[in-house]
Scaffold this active site. Structure first.
Site, mmCIF file in Angstrom:
data_model
loop_
_atom_site.group_PDB
_atom_site.id
_atom_site.type_symbol
_atom_site.label_atom_id
_atom_site.label_comp_id
_atom_site.label_asym_id
_atom_site.label_seq_id
_atom_site.Cartn_x
_atom_site.Cartn_y
_atom_site.Cartn_z
ATOM 1 N N LYS A 212 3.975 -4.236 3.915
ATOM 2 C CA LYS A 212 2.927 -5.225 4.207
ATOM 3 C C LYS A 212 3.308 -6.076 5.431
ATOM 4 O O LYS A 212 2.445 -6.450 6.224
ATOM 5 C CB LYS A 212 2.648 -6.086 2.976
ATOM 6 C CG LYS A 212 1.981 -5.318 1.845
ATOM 7 C CD LYS A 212 0.623 -4.802 2.278
ATOM 8 C CE LYS A 212 -0.030 -3.904 1.254
ATOM 9 N NZ LYS A 212 -1.359 -3.429 1.673
ATOM 10 N N ILE B 26 -4.617 -11.347 -6.382
ATOM 11 C CA ILE B 26 -6.048 -11.157 -6.645
ATOM 12 C C ILE B 26 -6.186 -10.279 -7.893
ATOM 13 O O ILE B 26 -5.480 -9.265 -8.015
ATOM 14 C CB ILE B 26 -6.735 -10.457 -5.445
ATOM 15 C CG1 ILE B 26 -6.493 -11.209 -4.120
ATOM 16 C CG2 ILE B 26 -8.233 -10.266 -5.712
ATOM 17 C CD1 ILE B 26 -7.179 -12.544 -3.959
ATOM 18 N N TYR C 298 6.955 -2.515 -0.979
ATOM 19 C CA TYR C 298 5.678 -3.221 -0.798
ATOM 20 C C TYR C 298 5.833 -4.343 0.229
ATOM 21 O O TYR C 298 5.056 -4.444 1.190
ATOM 22 C CB TYR C 298 5.196 -3.781 -2.141
ATOM 23 C CG TYR C 298 3.784 -4.319 -2.091
ATOM 24 C CD1 TYR C 298 2.697 -3.452 -2.138
ATOM 25 C CD2 TYR C 298 3.532 -5.688 -1.981
ATOM 26 C CE1 TYR C 298 1.390 -3.930 -2.080
ATOM 27 C CE2 TYR C 298 2.234 -6.168 -1.919
ATOM 28 C CZ TYR C 298 1.168 -5.289 -1.974
ATOM 29 O OH TYR C 298 -0.127 -5.773 -1.908
ATOM 30 N N ALA C 299 6.851 -5.185 0.037
ATOM 31 C CA ALA C 299 7.059 -6.319 0.954
ATOM 32 C C ALA C 299 7.275 -5.826 2.384
ATOM 33 O O ALA C 299 6.706 -6.370 3.345
ATOM 34 C CB ALA C 299 8.262 -7.143 0.492
ATOM 35 N N ALA C 300 8.066 -4.758 2.518
ATOM 36 C CA ALA C 300 8.385 -4.257 3.869
ATOM 37 C C ALA C 300 7.153 -3.643 4.533
ATOM 38 O O ALA C 300 6.891 -3.881 5.721
ATOM 39 C CB ALA C 300 9.510 -3.222 3.785
ATOM 40 N N SER D 143 -0.810 -8.526 3.123
ATOM 41 C CA SER D 143 -0.544 -9.304 1.900
ATOM 42 C C SER D 143 0.272 -10.538 2.276
ATOM 43 O O SER D 143 1.047 -10.492 3.251
ATOM 44 C CB SER D 143 0.274 -8.459 0.919
ATOM 45 O OG SER D 143 0.761 -9.267 -0.147
ATOM 46 N N ASN E 208 -7.767 -0.379 3.905
ATOM 47 C CA ASN E 208 -7.457 -1.213 2.745
ATOM 48 C C ASN E 208 -6.654 -0.502 1.651
ATOM 49 O O ASN E 208 -5.912 -1.145 0.923
ATOM 50 C CB ASN E 208 -8.789 -1.731 2.166
ATOM 51 C CG ASN E 208 -8.632 -2.311 0.782
ATOM 52 O OD1 ASN E 208 -8.175 -3.445 0.625
ATOM 53 N ND2 ASN E 208 -8.963 -1.536 -0.249
ATOM 54 N N VAL F 19 -6.003 9.221 1.651
ATOM 55 C CA VAL F 19 -5.753 8.724 3.020
ATOM 56 C C VAL F 19 -4.365 9.088 3.543
ATOM 57 O O VAL F 19 -4.098 8.961 4.734
ATOM 58 C CB VAL F 19 -5.976 7.189 3.144
ATOM 59 C CG1 VAL F 19 -7.416 6.815 2.898
ATOM 60 C CG2 VAL F 19 -5.028 6.409 2.245
HETATM 61 N N1 NAD Z 1 -4.516 -7.467 -5.741
HETATM 62 C C1 NAD Z 1 -3.637 -8.206 -5.061
HETATM 63 O O1 NAD Z 1 -3.092 -9.184 -5.587
HETATM 64 C C2 NAD Z 1 -3.311 -7.876 -3.636
HETATM 65 C C3 NAD Z 1 -2.622 -8.836 -2.885
HETATM 66 C C4 NAD Z 1 -2.322 -8.562 -1.564
HETATM 67 C C5 NAD Z 1 -2.706 -7.356 -0.997
HETATM 68 N N2 NAD Z 1 -3.367 -6.442 -1.758
HETATM 69 C C6 NAD Z 1 -3.735 -5.179 -1.107
HETATM 70 O O2 NAD Z 1 -5.114 -4.938 -1.257
HETATM 71 C C7 NAD Z 1 -5.369 -3.543 -1.135
HETATM 72 C C8 NAD Z 1 -6.262 -3.115 -2.283
HETATM 73 O O3 NAD Z 1 -5.556 -3.289 -3.500
HETATM 74 P P1 NAD Z 1 -6.273 -3.787 -4.841
HETATM 75 O O4 NAD Z 1 -5.558 -4.974 -5.301
HETATM 76 O O5 NAD Z 1 -7.741 -3.840 -4.674
HETATM 77 O O6 NAD Z 1 -5.841 -2.620 -5.839
HETATM 78 P P2 NAD Z 1 -6.715 -1.547 -6.622
HETATM 79 O O7 NAD Z 1 -5.705 -0.683 -7.303
HETATM 80 O O8 NAD Z 1 -7.749 -2.230 -7.443
HETATM 81 O O9 NAD Z 1 -7.447 -0.740 -5.473
HETATM 82 C C9 NAD Z 1 -6.760 0.136 -4.616
HETATM 83 C C10 NAD Z 1 -7.682 1.319 -4.330
HETATM 84 O O10 NAD Z 1 -7.017 2.196 -3.413
HETATM 85 C C11 NAD Z 1 -7.222 3.531 -3.867
HETATM 86 N N3 NAD Z 1 -6.166 4.412 -3.373
HETATM 87 C C12 NAD Z 1 -4.858 4.424 -3.751
HETATM 88 N N4 NAD Z 1 -4.210 5.409 -3.132
HETATM 89 C C13 NAD Z 1 -5.117 6.038 -2.339
HETATM 90 C C14 NAD Z 1 -5.048 7.146 -1.455
HETATM 91 N N5 NAD Z 1 -3.896 7.816 -1.280
HETATM 92 N N6 NAD Z 1 -6.166 7.525 -0.801
HETATM 93 C C15 NAD Z 1 -7.340 6.868 -0.991
HETATM 94 N N7 NAD Z 1 -7.462 5.811 -1.822
HETATM 95 C C16 NAD Z 1 -6.367 5.407 -2.485
HETATM 96 C C17 NAD Z 1 -7.190 3.411 -5.381
HETATM 97 O O11 NAD Z 1 -7.770 4.547 -6.022
HETATM 98 C C18 NAD Z 1 -7.982 2.129 -5.590
HETATM 99 O O12 NAD Z 1 -9.366 2.354 -5.706
HETATM 100 C C19 NAD Z 1 -4.000 -2.864 -1.124
HETATM 101 O O13 NAD Z 1 -3.631 -2.547 0.190
HETATM 102 C C20 NAD Z 1 -3.097 -3.939 -1.681
HETATM 103 O O14 NAD Z 1 -1.762 -3.795 -1.266
HETATM 104 C C21 NAD Z 1 -3.677 -6.673 -3.056
#
Ligand code: NAD
Length: 263
Positions: free
Chosen positions: A171, A200, A167-169, A153, A94, A68
């Site tokens: 989000k 999560i 990350y904080a900035a 987030s 996402n 992406v």
């Molecule tokens: N898990 C948490 O605690 C949490 C909390 C708040 C926000 N988030 C946000 O949720 C979203 C999903 O994260 P997650 O926790 O499911 O992590 P995850 O690592 O399980 O999933 C992230 C997915 O994004 C894909 N990805 C990464 N870089 C990519 C790229 N350049 N192009 C296409 N796909 C790409 C990865 O291959 C992976 O499948 C993120 O934006 C993350 O910041 C997660």
């Protein structure tokens, strides 16, 4: 409106980025289970087999391997998703990743953040989200309808010692990007909102959240006393994708076990 149709998304055309794992996978699954046709996008080629596994269970699924952060590639993916059904109804921006240790750890202090690390996270967590919104709007505006859901987030809503600076900035920036674009897109009946997950259980941060000590630390700071599961993002995803949220735009909805309530 008939109450039975409030959450009805059958036949709608959706795109979910970062759909091979974790939260994105859960988002794709709930849209598919409710009859939407979903283009699942990920840099991880496991997305192809995953989509094949889900295809036809209710909605249709297609898996696309793409980065992406590559603007041309993302543009092509969105054009194909639009061409697939002749419309684009739901886009979940996402894909994202963590940026390492928080500011109380030596590896996460200001001086330790390299320019490459900073710009890599900004590219993925912010710039690619902006481009995804831009492309979604390109197809949704002429339709005069559409839903965009951004994964922000709780770390973007306040200071958070457990995550890195970039990350904080980024989000926080996505939360305001959602508010800002809601103002423009409302005039075209395109609604955009963010989900702000708390901790999560996914592979984010190279599986850091699966370490017992890290999980305990997050759980102790969460009023519900535990970290969340990707499944727990499904309800709000369906809400924001469906007619049930027809008067909700420009908001950031925490799904965080209460983290944001107590700072
Ligand atoms: N898990 C948490 O605690 C949490 C909390 C708040 C926000 N988030 C946000 O949720 C979203 C999903 O994260 P997650 O926790 O499911 O992590 P995850 O690592 O399980 O999933 C992230 C997915 O994004 C894909 N990805 C990464 N870089 C990519 C790229 N350049 N192009 C296409 N796909 C790409 C990865 O291959 C992976 O499948 C993120 O934006 C993350 O910041 C997660």
């Amino acid at each position: 409106m008939n109450d039975g149709s409030l959450f009805d998304i059958r036949g709608q055309s959706a795109v979910v980025t970062g759909a091979a794992n974790g939260i994105g996978r859960a988002m794709a699954e709930i849209l598919l289970a409710n009859g939407a046709d979903v283009t699942m996008v990920d840099i991880d080629d496991a997305v192809v087999a995953l989509a094949r596994e889900h295809d036809g269970r209710s909605g249709k699924a297609r898996g696309v391997v793409a980065d992406v952060t590559d603007t041309a590639e993302l543009g092509e993916v969105m054009a194909q998703a639009h061409a697939w059904q002749g419309r684009l109804d739901i886009v979940c921006a996402n894909a994202g990743k963590g940026s390492g240790a928080g500011p109380l750890h030596p590896a996460g202090e200001l001086a330790a953040v390299s320019p490459e690390e900073w710009s890599g996270i900004v590219n993925l967590n912010l710039t690619s989200v902006f481009h995804t919104i831009q492309l979604a709007a390109k197809y949704m505006r002429p339709q005069k309808s559409g839903r965009i859901i951004v994964t922000s987030s709780v770390a973007g809503l306040r200071g958070e010692t457990m995550v890195g600076y970039a990350y904080a900035a980024t989000k926080a920036a996505t939360a305001n990007l959602v508010r800002q674009s809601a103002v423009e897109l409302s005039r075209h009946n395109v609604l955009i909102n963010a989900i702000a997950p708390g901790p999560i259980r996914t592979d984010i941060g190279n599986g850091r959240l699966r370490e017992a000590e890290v999980e305990r630390a997050f759980a102790a700071r969460t009023p519900l006393g535990r970290i969340g599961e990707p499944e727990e993002i499904k309800g709000v995803t369906l809400l924001l994708a469906s007619a049930a949220s027809s008067y909700i735009t420009g908001t950031v909805i925490p799904v965080d076990g209460g983290c944001n309530a107590c700072g």
